[in-house]
Design an enzyme around this catalytic site. Structure first.
Site, short mmCIF file in Angstrom:
data_model
loop_
_atom_site.label_atom_id
_atom_site.label_comp_id
_atom_site.label_asym_id
_atom_site.label_seq_id
_atom_site.Cartn_x
_atom_site.Cartn_y
_atom_site.Cartn_z
N CYS A 2 0.86 -1.19 0.00
CA CYS A 2 0.00 0.00 0.00
C CYS A 2 0.89 1.23 0.00
O CYS A 2 2.07 1.17 0.31
CB CYS A 2 -0.88 -0.02 1.25
SG CYS A 2 -1.87 -1.49 1.33
N ARG A 27 1.68 1.67 -5.83
CA ARG A 27 1.89 0.68 -4.76
C ARG A 27 0.62 -0.07 -4.41
O ARG A 27 0.64 -1.04 -3.68
CB ARG A 27 2.42 1.37 -3.49
CG ARG A 27 3.80 1.95 -3.62
CD ARG A 27 4.23 2.54 -2.31
NE ARG A 27 4.40 1.51 -1.31
CZ ARG A 27 5.53 0.83 -1.13
NH1 ARG A 27 6.55 1.09 -1.90
NH2 ARG A 27 5.63 -0.09 -0.21
N TRP A 75 -3.86 -1.84 -1.50
CA TRP A 75 -3.90 -3.07 -2.32
C TRP A 75 -4.43 -4.13 -1.37
O TRP A 75 -3.73 -4.55 -0.46
CB TRP A 75 -2.51 -3.41 -2.85
CG TRP A 75 -2.52 -4.47 -3.91
CD1 TRP A 75 -2.85 -4.33 -5.22
CD2 TRP A 75 -2.19 -5.86 -3.75
NE1 TRP A 75 -2.75 -5.52 -5.89
CE2 TRP A 75 -2.34 -6.48 -5.01
CE3 TRP A 75 -1.78 -6.63 -2.67
CZ2 TRP A 75 -2.10 -7.84 -5.21
CZ3 TRP A 75 -1.54 -7.99 -2.88
CH2 TRP A 75 -1.71 -8.57 -4.13
N ASN A 101 0.04 -0.60 6.28
CA ASN A 101 0.51 -1.44 5.18
C ASN A 101 1.03 -2.72 5.83
O ASN A 101 1.79 -2.66 6.79
CB ASN A 101 1.64 -0.72 4.43
CG ASN A 101 2.18 -1.57 3.27
OD1 ASN A 101 1.55 -2.54 2.88
ND2 ASN A 101 3.34 -1.19 2.77
N GLY A 102 0.60 -3.88 5.34
CA GLY A 102 1.09 -5.15 5.89
C GLY A 102 -0.08 -6.00 6.36
O GLY A 102 -1.21 -5.83 5.93
N GLU A 484 11.89 -14.19 -19.19
CA GLU A 484 11.55 -12.79 -18.87
C GLU A 484 10.61 -12.21 -19.93
O GLU A 484 9.64 -11.51 -19.61
CB GLU A 484 12.82 -11.97 -18.74
CG GLU A 484 12.61 -10.48 -18.55
CD GLU A 484 11.82 -10.12 -17.28
OE1 GLU A 484 11.63 -11.00 -16.43
OE2 GLU A 484 11.39 -8.96 -17.18
N LYS A 488 6.84 -10.72 -19.09
CA LYS A 488 6.39 -9.37 -19.48
C LYS A 488 5.07 -9.44 -20.24
O LYS A 488 4.16 -8.64 -19.99
CB LYS A 488 7.47 -8.73 -20.35
CG LYS A 488 8.67 -8.26 -19.55
CD LYS A 488 8.30 -7.01 -18.79
CE LYS A 488 9.14 -6.72 -17.58
NZ LYS A 488 9.10 -7.71 -16.51
N GLU A 491 2.17 -10.41 -17.76
CA GLU A 491 1.74 -9.42 -16.77
C GLU A 491 1.21 -8.15 -17.43
O GLU A 491 0.46 -7.40 -16.80
CB GLU A 491 2.86 -9.10 -15.79
CG GLU A 491 4.09 -8.45 -16.38
CD GLU A 491 5.15 -8.16 -15.30
OE1 GLU A 491 4.78 -7.96 -14.14
OE2 GLU A 491 6.34 -8.14 -15.64
N HIS A 507 11.27 -32.53 -26.16
CA HIS A 507 10.82 -33.32 -25.00
C HIS A 507 9.38 -33.01 -24.63
O HIS A 507 8.94 -33.29 -23.52
CB HIS A 507 11.76 -33.08 -23.82
CG HIS A 507 13.17 -33.46 -24.10
ND1 HIS A 507 13.57 -34.77 -24.28
CD2 HIS A 507 14.26 -32.69 -24.32
CE1 HIS A 507 14.86 -34.80 -24.55
NE2 HIS A 507 15.31 -33.56 -24.58
N LYS A 610 3.36 -3.21 -7.24
CA LYS A 610 4.78 -3.02 -7.52
C LYS A 610 5.66 -3.75 -6.52
O LYS A 610 6.71 -4.25 -6.84
CB LYS A 610 5.13 -1.52 -7.51
CG LYS A 610 6.58 -1.23 -7.84
CD LYS A 610 6.96 -1.72 -9.22
CE LYS A 610 8.41 -1.48 -9.56
NZ LYS A 610 8.80 -2.14 -10.84
#
Ligand code: AGP
Length: 615
Positions: A2, A27, A75, A101-102, A484, A488, A491, A507, A610
């Site tokens: 958050c 965030r 969030w 936050n948490g 990677e 990308k 997401e 295989h 993030k």
């Protein structure tokens, strides 16, 4: 995950807090709210949905003007994104407001106790219990900082808390355990935030808070204690990001700006790392050369894109130092009972420095006696603070959720660590290290060249926006690049994408190949391990013979791939191990453009934050 902002001073707290929240929106953004102290009372507003909903609410129902306030973008973890669950949360009398936050792991029993004592709690959140507990403690001690210390001692879990009380109109109090909180110190004013981006427009003087600390902000100063009330030693530092660095700079998305910043980010991460005689000086690496010489195993722990950086680092570390190197998903690492000891060097890679999976992995490693080196982009964050040493990347603020410049700078930092290990252990001669550093110094310019040739990649991405899946293949260091590229696309474009080691095709995965299926192939240099190059050219032929649309990333001058490439993307010729620094860039551009063509929100993809500060 958050965003939190607190302010006390002589300016309008609402203006300062709202501007700060706007910069922290990445965030977490499924609700937002603010609270201001004014006229002897406390006024608050909060709305579910995007930040603009709160802005509209405040336009329709303005809050009174005050110079002390707090705010939050959320969030969701406990309780859905509703107005009632949005922060700040107040006590029943409306005299205390708190943002968080948490996760407070023991909130259920605390809630039950409060309700037995007559408190009425209206949300589904864990946070709300803190507002009521603070109100109780404050009614006894009439000191918000002391009330916060007493409450924090009863909480279990990870939390950043920031609160105000109407009876202390010029005070903001914060507390942290396993969650980010930074202090900004101005002239006659002070700030609290999850991230320096919230207040760097006002001050670059910051204070790093430690674990289990409570901070009291007043206009004339900042007081920091432990949860036990004893004064705490704190480190002041200067933030070297300027306000503009966190703005979009004319780009449509932060991600586009951050892709474009990669040449500078790579160059900045190299700065100051080579001394006058050409030796590497990693001065934040507070592990002695003798200790590093004892290292007999390196274990890299990270998540997501940072994990892919670790996979690439493995090739460099083993090739340059001959030390065995394992790369582990942080979320899996401590649950597999890893074998660690004093001779193990654990490298924790994290852009935010707050990823809970990675933080818990490094804690486990330290409990087992391993030394921990953090590679991190966020000064003063938890992971470097809990490590034996840190090598900061200098990518600057990375606001877009999809990591780009942080990834390239993580690679540079990993190469520097590998070279440093080679230097202190004598497995790389000085001239060999200089040669690699010279090659690294050229990479910024080579990334610039790649960025100048991306229009065909953008056109290709737009032409594939209707597709349902894209596959990515690579060999050697190109395999993590393929992973990677797939991440990308997942997401950003919300599209199925998968990366494979090209040698694995036969295989199983080759069964996926069908007519016009787009397959991106990252081709290793023919000048390096030419056998790998020849094998992957064969792979391209195999998939093309089965109908795949081949999108080939190959270095300039590699003519062997031309007959089999439906789309050919050229990258500069680089040394084998450094190729990911240039091969990744077209995949970033490709994913961003395809997501844009699909009308997706590029900087804040759905369901993602993030910094993932919960396990
Ligand atoms: C990558 O684009 C994602 N944002 C995500 O995988 C990220 O890399 C991961 O969550 C790790 O974050 P960190 O580097 O801040 O620890």
């Amino acid at each position: 995950m958050c965003g939190i902002v607190g302010y006390v001073g002589s300016q309008s707290a609402l203006e300062i807090v709202m501007a700060g929240l706007k910069r922290l929106e990445y965030r977490g953004y499924d609700s937002a709210g603010v609270a201001v102290l004014a006229d002897g009372g406390l006024a608050a507003a909060k709305k579910a949905g995007k930040f603009v909903n709160l802005e509209k609410e405040l336009t329709e129902r303005p809050l009174p003007t005050g110079t002390t306030g707090i705010g939050h973008t959320r969030w969701a973890t406990h309780g859905g994104p509703t107005d009632a669950n949005a922060h700040p949360h107040l006590d029943n009398a409306g005299r205390v407001a708190v943002v968080h936050n948490g996760i407070i792991e023991n909130f259920a029993c605390l809630r039950a106790e409060l309700e037995e004592r007559g408190h009425e709690l209206g949300s589904e959140t864990d946070t709300e219990v803190v507002a009521h507990l603070l109100a109780e403690e404050f009614s006894a001690c009439a000191d918000l900082a002391e009330a916060m210390r007493l409450v924090c001692r009863r909480l279990e879990g990870a939390f950043t808390l920031v609160a105000v009380h109407a009876d202390e109109p010029d005070v903001v109090v914060g507390a942290r355990r396993n969650s980010p909180l930074v202090v900004g110190v101005g002239e006659g004013e002070a700030f609290l935030a999850s991230d320096v981006a919230a207040f760097i427009a006002h001050t670059r003087s910051a204070i790093e808070l430690g674990q289990d600390q409570v901070v009291e902000l007043r206009r004339d100063g900042v007081t920091v204690t432990g949860f036990d009330g004893r004064p705490a030693d704190v480190r002041s530092y200067r933030i070297d990001w300027d306000a503009a660095a966190a703005e979009k700079g004319g780009y449509d998305y932060f991600m586009l700006k951050e892709i474009a910043e990669q040449p500078k980010a790579v160059a900045d991460t190299l700065l100051g790392r080579i001394d006058a005689v050409g030796s590497l000086t990693l001065d934040e690496v507070r592990i002695s050369a003798s200790e590093l010489r004892e290292v007999d195993k390196v274990v890299i722990v990270a998540c997501g894109t940072a994990f892919h950086a670790g996979l690439i680092a493995k090739y460099a570390i083993e090739h340059w130092t001959r030390i065995p190197c394992e790369v582990e998903l942080a979320s899996e690492f401590r649950y597999r009972d890893p074998i660690l000891d004093q001779q193990t060097l654990v490298v924790a890679i994290s852009q935010s420095g707050e990823t809970m999976d990675t933080l818990m992995a490094l804690r486990h490693a330290r409990e087992q006696g391993a030394r921990v080196l953090a590679i991190c982009n966020t000064n003063g964050s938890t992971i470097p603070r809990e490590s034996d040493a840190v090598l900061y990347t200098h990518a600057g603020p990375e606001v877009a959720v999809a990591s780009t410049k942080a990834f390239l700078t993580q690679l540079v930092a990993c190469y520097l660590v590998a070279l440093y290990l080679g230097q202190v252990r004598g497995t790389k001669w000085g001239d060999e290290i200089h040669a690699v550093v010279r090659d690294l110094a050229k990479i910024g310019g080579e990334v610039e060249r790649v960025l100048e040739t991306m229009e065909p990649v953008r056109e290709l991405a737009r032409s594939l926006a209707h597709k349902n899946t894209v596959l990515f293949l690579g060999r050697h260091v190109g395999y993590p690049v393929a992973l990677e590229g797939a991440l990308k696309l997942k997401e950003l474009a919300y599209m199925h994408a998968e990366g494979f080691a090209a040698g694995e095709l036969k295989h199983g995965p080759i069964a996926l190949i069908e007519d016009d299926l787009p397959v991106v192939v990252v081709v290793p240099s023919p000048r390096g391990r030419s056998v790998l190059h020849d094998k992957i050219v064969s792979n391209i032929q195999e998939i093309r013979a089965r109908g795949a649309r081949t999108i080939v990333i190959a270095e300039e001058g590699d003519e062997a791939v031309v007959p089999y490439a439906d789309h050919l993307i050229r990258i500069p010729a680089t040394p084998t191990l450094l190729q990911p620094l240039v091969a990744t860039v077209p995949l970033q551009v490709f994913a961003c453009e395809l997501a844009t063509a699909r009308g997706n929100e590029v900087d804040q993809p759905r369901n993602l934050a993030k910094s993932v500060t919960v396990e």
